[in-house]
Design a protein around this motif. Structure first.
Motif, PDB file in Angstrom:
ATOM      1  N   THR A  22       0.832  -1.196   0.000  1.00 45.27           N
ATOM      2  CA  THR A  22       0.000   0.000   0.000  1.00 45.27           C
ATOM      3  C   THR A  22       0.866   1.246   0.000  1.00 45.27           C
ATOM      4  OG1 THR A  22      -1.739  -1.137   1.232  1.00 45.27           O
ATOM      5  CG2 THR A  22      -1.748   1.252   1.343  1.00 45.27           C
ATOM      6  N   ILE A  23       0.500   2.212  -0.825  1.00 47.36           N
ATOM      7  CA  ILE A  23       1.151   3.522  -0.809  1.00 47.36           C
ATOM      8  C   ILE A  23       0.151   4.494  -0.199  1.00 47.36           C
ATOM      9  CG2 ILE A  23       2.140   5.391  -2.183  1.00 47.36           C
ATOM     10  CD1 ILE A  23       2.727   3.273  -4.350  1.00 47.36           C
ATOM     11  N   VAL A  24       0.524   5.129   0.909  1.00 50.41           N
ATOM     12  CA  VAL A  24      -0.355   6.081   1.585  1.00 50.41           C
ATOM     13  C   VAL A  24       0.217   7.480   1.373  1.00 50.41           C
ATOM     14  CG1 VAL A  24      -1.376   6.755   3.779  1.00 50.41           C
ATOM     15  CG2 VAL A  24      -1.013   4.330   3.282  1.00 50.41           C
ATOM     16  N   THR A  25      -0.644   8.377   0.915  1.00 47.74           N
ATOM     17  CA  THR A  25      -0.183   9.740   0.633  1.00 47.74           C
ATOM     18  C   THR A  25      -0.953  10.804   1.413  1.00 47.74           C
ATOM     19  OG1 THR A  25      -1.660   9.872  -1.265  1.00 47.74           O
ATOM     20  CG2 THR A  25       0.607   9.149  -1.694  1.00 47.74           C
ATOM     21  N   VAL A  26      -1.869  10.387   2.285  1.00 52.94           N
ATOM     22  CA  VAL A  26      -2.592  11.324   3.145  1.00 52.94           C
ATOM     23  C   VAL A  26      -2.633  10.769   4.563  1.00 52.94           C
ATOM     24  CG1 VAL A  26      -4.059  12.218   1.292  1.00 52.94           C
ATOM     25  CG2 VAL A  26      -4.847  10.279   2.631  1.00 52.94           C
ATOM     26  N   ALA A  27      -2.676  11.655   5.551  1.00 50.30           N
ATOM     27  CA  ALA A  27      -2.796  11.215   6.937  1.00 50.30           C
ATOM     28  C   ALA A  27      -4.177  10.588   7.126  1.00 50.30           C
ATOM     29  CB  ALA A  27      -2.612  12.395   7.876  1.00 50.30           C
ATOM     30  N   ALA A  28      -4.228   9.425   7.754  1.00 48.84           N
ATOM     31  CA  ALA A  28      -5.511   8.735   7.904  1.00 48.84           C
ATOM     32  C   ALA A  28      -5.405   7.625   8.944  1.00 48.84           C
ATOM     33  CB  ALA A  28      -5.936   8.127   6.575  1.00 48.84           C
ATOM     34  N   THR A  29      -6.552   7.194   9.443  1.00 43.94           N
ATOM     35  CA  THR A  29      -6.661   5.974  10.232  1.00 43.94           C
ATOM     36  C   THR A  29      -7.488   5.011   9.397  1.00 43.94           C
ATOM     37  OG1 THR A  29      -6.534   7.147  12.327  1.00 43.94           O
ATOM     38  CG2 THR A  29      -7.487   4.936  12.378  1.00 43.94           C
ATOM     39  N   THR A  30      -6.964   3.816   9.165  1.00 43.99           N
ATOM     40  CA  THR A  30      -7.582   2.876   8.231  1.00 43.99           C
ATOM     41  C   THR A  30      -7.717   1.501   8.861  1.00 43.99           C
ATOM     42  OG1 THR A  30      -6.535   4.087   6.424  1.00 43.99           O
ATOM     43  CG2 THR A  30      -7.372   1.881   5.923  1.00 43.99           C
ATOM     44  N   ALA A  52       9.273   2.041   1.394  1.00 43.84           N
ATOM     45  CA  ALA A  52       9.607   3.408   0.957  1.00 43.84           C
ATOM     46  C   ALA A  52       8.969   4.389   1.932  1.00 43.84           C
ATOM     47  CB  ALA A  52       9.102   3.664  -0.454  1.00 43.84           C
ATOM     48  N   ALA A  53       9.700   5.435   2.266  1.00 46.27           N
ATOM     49  CA  ALA A  53       9.180   6.482   3.150  1.00 46.27           C
ATOM     50  C   ALA A  53       9.850   7.788   2.772  1.00 46.27           C
ATOM     51  CB  ALA A  53       9.467   6.134   4.607  1.00 46.27           C
ATOM     52  N   SER A  54       9.036   8.845   2.613  1.00 48.72           N
ATOM     53  CA  SER A  54       9.622  10.134   2.278  1.00 48.72           C
ATOM     54  C   SER A  54       8.923  11.233   3.062  1.00 48.72           C
ATOM     55  CB  SER A  54       9.532  10.401   0.769  1.00 48.72           C
ATOM     56  OG  SER A  54       8.197  10.395   0.353  1.00 48.72           O
ATOM     57  N   GLY A  55       9.670  12.267   3.367  1.00 47.97           N
ATOM     58  CA  GLY A  55       9.143  13.333   4.199  1.00 47.97           C
ATOM     59  C   GLY A  55       9.110  12.892   5.653  1.00 47.97           C
ATOM     60  N   SER A  56       8.503  13.682   6.482  1.00 48.98           N
ATOM     61  CA  SER A  56       8.379  13.370   7.910  1.00 48.98           C
ATOM     62  C   SER A  56       7.132  12.515   8.091  1.00 48.98           C
ATOM     63  CB  SER A  56       8.269  14.668   8.703  1.00 48.98           C
ATOM     64  OG  SER A  56       8.121  14.383  10.070  1.00 48.98           O
ATOM     65  N   THR A 134       5.228  13.166   2.995  1.00 52.62           N
ATOM     66  CA  THR A 134       4.959  12.928   1.573  1.00 52.62           C
ATOM     67  C   THR A 134       4.226  11.604   1.371  1.00 52.62           C
ATOM     68  OG1 THR A 134       6.970  14.141   1.064  1.00 52.62           O
ATOM     69  CG2 THR A 134       5.994  12.890  -0.722  1.00 52.62           C
ATOM     70  N   SER A 135       4.921  10.459   1.613  1.00 51.92           N
ATOM     71  CA  SER A 135       4.266   9.166   1.400  1.00 51.92           C
ATOM     72  C   SER A 135       5.011   8.058   2.137  1.00 51.92           C
ATOM     73  CB  SER A 135       4.197   8.829  -0.092  1.00 51.92           C
ATOM     74  OG  SER A 135       5.498   8.590  -0.590  1.00 51.92           O
ATOM     75  N   ILE A 136       4.308   6.926   2.281  1.00 54.32           N
ATOM     76  CA  ILE A 136       4.903   5.723   2.858  1.00 54.32           C
ATOM     77  C   ILE A 136       4.307   4.519   2.124  1.00 54.32           C
ATOM     78  CG2 ILE A 136       3.197   5.534   4.726  1.00 54.32           C
ATOM     79  CD1 ILE A 136       5.596   4.544   6.512  1.00 54.32           C
ATOM     80  N   THR A 137       5.145   3.519   1.865  1.00 54.89           N
ATOM     81  CA  THR A 137       4.721   2.279   1.215  1.00 54.89           C
ATOM     82  C   THR A 137       5.044   1.134   2.163  1.00 54.89           C
ATOM     83  OG1 THR A 137       5.244   3.226  -0.947  1.00 54.89           O
ATOM     84  CG2 THR A 137       4.978   0.835  -0.839  1.00 54.89           C
ATOM     85  N   PHE A 138       4.083   0.258   2.432  1.00 59.62           N
ATOM     86  CA  PHE A 138       4.315  -0.815   3.403  1.00 59.62           C
ATOM     87  C   PHE A 138       3.397  -2.004   3.137  1.00 59.62           C
ATOM     88  CE2 PHE A 138       0.916   1.717   5.075  1.00 59.62           C
ATOM     89  CZ  PHE A 138       0.073   0.832   5.715  1.00 59.62           C
ATOM     90  N   THR A 139       3.725  -3.123   3.791  1.00 62.89           N
ATOM     91  CA  THR A 139       2.902  -4.323   3.802  1.00 62.89           C
ATOM     92  C   THR A 139       2.877  -4.859   5.233  1.00 62.89           C
ATOM     93  OG1 THR A 139       4.765  -5.801   3.352  1.00 62.89           O
ATOM     94  CG2 THR A 139       3.509  -5.032   1.454  1.00 62.89           C
ATOM     95  N   CYS A 140       1.866  -5.649   5.534  1.00 62.44           N
ATOM     96  CA  CYS A 140       1.832  -6.389   6.799  1.00 62.44           C
ATOM     97  C   CYS A 140       1.329  -7.785   6.490  1.00 62.44           C
ATOM     98  CB  CYS A 140       0.942  -5.708   7.822  1.00 62.44           C
ATOM     99  SG  CYS A 140       0.964  -6.551   9.432  1.00 62.44           S
TER     100      CYS A 140
END
Length: 146
Positions: A22-30, A52-56, A134-140
């Protein structure tokens, strides 16, 4: 699902994906999609992998179990802020567990880096919160065990 036979015992394991890449580009609770039919399994090992992680950016992710209409945390990874992997071992097992036996239902409220003892239940899912630069990409992903 596979079965290992030996002496008079059978063990079962099931690989599960709680959050596909998943690539997340907005602050959210999911809330992740619930995985049903996991009653056969008592415990599991789970991996959170940030690729991948960019920005704070921050990622908080808990594994939740379904208990008769309520979702509650059974494990929580330590907060991720950069590329890397973390593993939660023996979720639902008995080694190194909390002594808490009663608590309010939780939503990312369990202490980071901890887990609860006891069976996983009939359904599990991931619940995560992100704050973004900016964004974060992750899996669980994980493996459930009998």
């Amino acid at each position: 699902k596979y079965k290992i036979e030996g002496s008079a015992q059978m063990a079962y394991a099931l690989d599960v994906t709680l959050v596909a890449s998943t690539i997340v580009t907005v602050a959210a609770t999911t809330n992740g999609t619930a995985i049903t039919g996991v009653d056969l399994y008592r415990r599991g090992n789970f991996v959170l992998s940030v690729t991948a992680a960019s920005g704070s950016v921050t990622l908080n992710l808990a594994i939740q179990a379904y208990v008769n209409g309520y979702w509650s945390d059974v494990a929580r990874f330590t907060q991720m802020t950069a590329v890397g992997d973390r593993i939660c071992w023996d979720v639902g097992g008995t080694v190194g567990t909390s002594s808490t036996i009663e608590e309010a239902t939780q939503s990312l409220a369990i202490t980071a880096g901890t887990k609860r003892a006891g069976p996983i239940g009939t359904q599990i899912r991931a619940r995560y919160t992100t704050t973004l630069g900016t964004s974060i990409t992750f899996t669980c992903v994980g493996t459930l065990h009998s």
